[in-house]
Write an enzyme that holds these catalytic residues in place. Structure first.
Site, mmCIF file in Angstrom:
data_model
loop_
_atom_site.group_PDB
_atom_site.id
_atom_site.type_symbol
_atom_site.label_atom_id
_atom_site.label_comp_id
_atom_site.label_asym_id
_atom_site.label_seq_id
_atom_site.Cartn_x
_atom_site.Cartn_y
_atom_site.Cartn_z
ATOM 1 N N CYS A 167 42.002 7.933 -55.011
ATOM 2 C CA CYS A 167 42.223 8.670 -53.775
ATOM 3 C C CYS A 167 41.651 7.885 -52.607
ATOM 4 O O CYS A 167 40.557 7.326 -52.704
ATOM 5 C CB CYS A 167 41.532 10.028 -53.887
ATOM 6 N N LEU A 168 42.393 7.841 -51.505
ATOM 7 C CA LEU A 168 41.922 7.131 -50.319
ATOM 8 C C LEU A 168 40.613 7.719 -49.790
ATOM 9 O O LEU A 168 39.804 7.004 -49.204
ATOM 10 C CB LEU A 168 42.985 7.171 -49.216
ATOM 11 N N HIS A 205 49.262 15.465 -56.712
ATOM 12 C CA HIS A 205 47.979 14.979 -56.200
ATOM 13 C C HIS A 205 47.815 15.369 -54.730
ATOM 14 O O HIS A 205 46.772 15.893 -54.325
ATOM 15 C CB HIS A 205 47.895 13.453 -56.363
ATOM 16 N N GLU A 206 48.838 15.123 -53.925
ATOM 17 C CA GLU A 206 48.757 15.441 -52.494
ATOM 18 C C GLU A 206 48.761 16.943 -52.256
ATOM 19 O O GLU A 206 48.055 17.437 -51.374
ATOM 20 C CB GLU A 206 49.882 14.753 -51.718
ATOM 21 N N HIS A 251 45.418 18.383 -52.446
ATOM 22 C CA HIS A 251 44.626 18.217 -51.217
ATOM 23 C C HIS A 251 44.804 19.394 -50.271
ATOM 24 O O HIS A 251 43.827 19.852 -49.659
ATOM 25 C CB HIS A 251 45.011 16.929 -50.486
ATOM 26 N N GLN A 297 43.059 14.864 -45.308
ATOM 27 C CA GLN A 297 42.513 13.509 -45.391
ATOM 28 C C GLN A 297 42.433 12.823 -44.028
ATOM 29 O O GLN A 297 41.816 11.767 -43.917
ATOM 30 C CB GLN A 297 43.348 12.657 -46.339
ATOM 31 N N GLY A 327 50.254 8.193 -50.880
ATOM 32 C CA GLY A 327 50.311 9.550 -50.384
ATOM 33 C C GLY A 327 49.134 9.814 -49.464
ATOM 34 O O GLY A 327 48.107 9.134 -49.547
#
Length: 186
Positions: free
Chosen positions: A99-100, A141-142, A145, A51, A46
Site C-alpha cells: 500500500c502506498l 483493496h481500494e 480504503h 489516501q 490504485g
C-alpha cells in the site's frame, strides 16, 4: 496537482468515507485527474480518497500494471465514485499486497476472485459491473480504503507482531519512500 500520500497512523485512513453530494460531483473531474497523477507519480496501481486526506468515496485504479502479458485477463483503468460492492464470490486466492500509505510493508491477503460493484465513473455515468482476477483484487483493496480498512487488518497475528515496529516508525515519519507523503502530526 499531485497530492502527498497520507501515511499509516493518520485517522483519515480509518474513517468510513462519505458519498459525494450532487453539488460536490460537479467538481469531481479535477480530483479524478489529480488522483491519477498522484497514483502514477507514486508508481501505484490504485489510490483512494482517504489516501490523499479526503474521506470521500472515490478511488482510481489501473490494473493493467498488474496483469502479465501472457494472461488472457484484461486490465481496467478508471475511477469509482460513490462505489458500493454489491456481491463478492468465487475461489478465494491469496496474494501479497502492499500500500502506498504503508511503504516497505507487504503481506499475504486472501480475497474472493470476483465481485459486482455499483459506482459512478469519471464521466458520472452510473454503472453496475462485474470484475474478476487482478482487477477485482485491486478494486477490493481500494474499496477497503473507503471503508476504513487497511490490508494489514487481514494479516495473521504473528505477521502483525512482526511489522508492529515498522508501522510505528511509518506513523512517526520514519519510512523509506520515493514519493511525497504526509505523516500524522505528533
Amino acid at each position: 496537482m499531485i497530492y502527498p500520500v497520507v501515511a499509516f497512523g493518520d485517522p483519515v485512513l480509518r474513517k468510513v468515507a462519505k458519498d459525494f453530494s450532487e453539488e460536490e460531483l460537479k467538481e469531481v473531474g479535477t480530483l479524478v485527474t489529480d488522483m491519477f497523477d498522484t497514483m502514477e507519480g507514486a508508481h501505484g496501481v490504485g489510490l483512494a480518497g482517504p489516501q490523499i486526506g479526503k474521506a470521500k468515496r472515490i478511488f482510481v485504479i489501473d490494473s493493467n500494471l498488474m496483469i502479465d502479458e501472457e494472461s488472457e485477463e484484461k486490465g481496467y483503468r478508471g475511477a469509482f465514485i460513490n462505489a458500493e460492492i454489491i456481491e463478492e464470490w468465487g475461489d478465494e486466492f491469496t496474494m501479497e499486497e502492499g500500500c502506498l500509505s504503508i511503504p516497505g510493508i507487504n503481506g499475504d491477503v486472501t480475497r474472493p476472485s470476483s465481485l459486482k460493484i455499483k459506482y459512478l465513473d469519471e464521466e458520472l455515468n452510473e454503472k453496475e459491473e462485474e470484475f474478476s482476477g487482478m482487477t477485482a483484487r485491486v478494486i477490493q483493496h481500494e474499496y477497503d480504503h473507503i471503508e476504513g480498512i487497511l490490508f494489514t487488518d487481514y494479516l495473521t497475528p504473528i505477521k502483525k507482531r512482526l511489522i508492529k515496529n515498522k508501522l510505528n516508525n511509518i506513523s512517526k515519519g520514519k519510512a523509506q519512500h520515493s514519493y511525497r507523503m504526509k505523516f500524522p502530526k505528533k
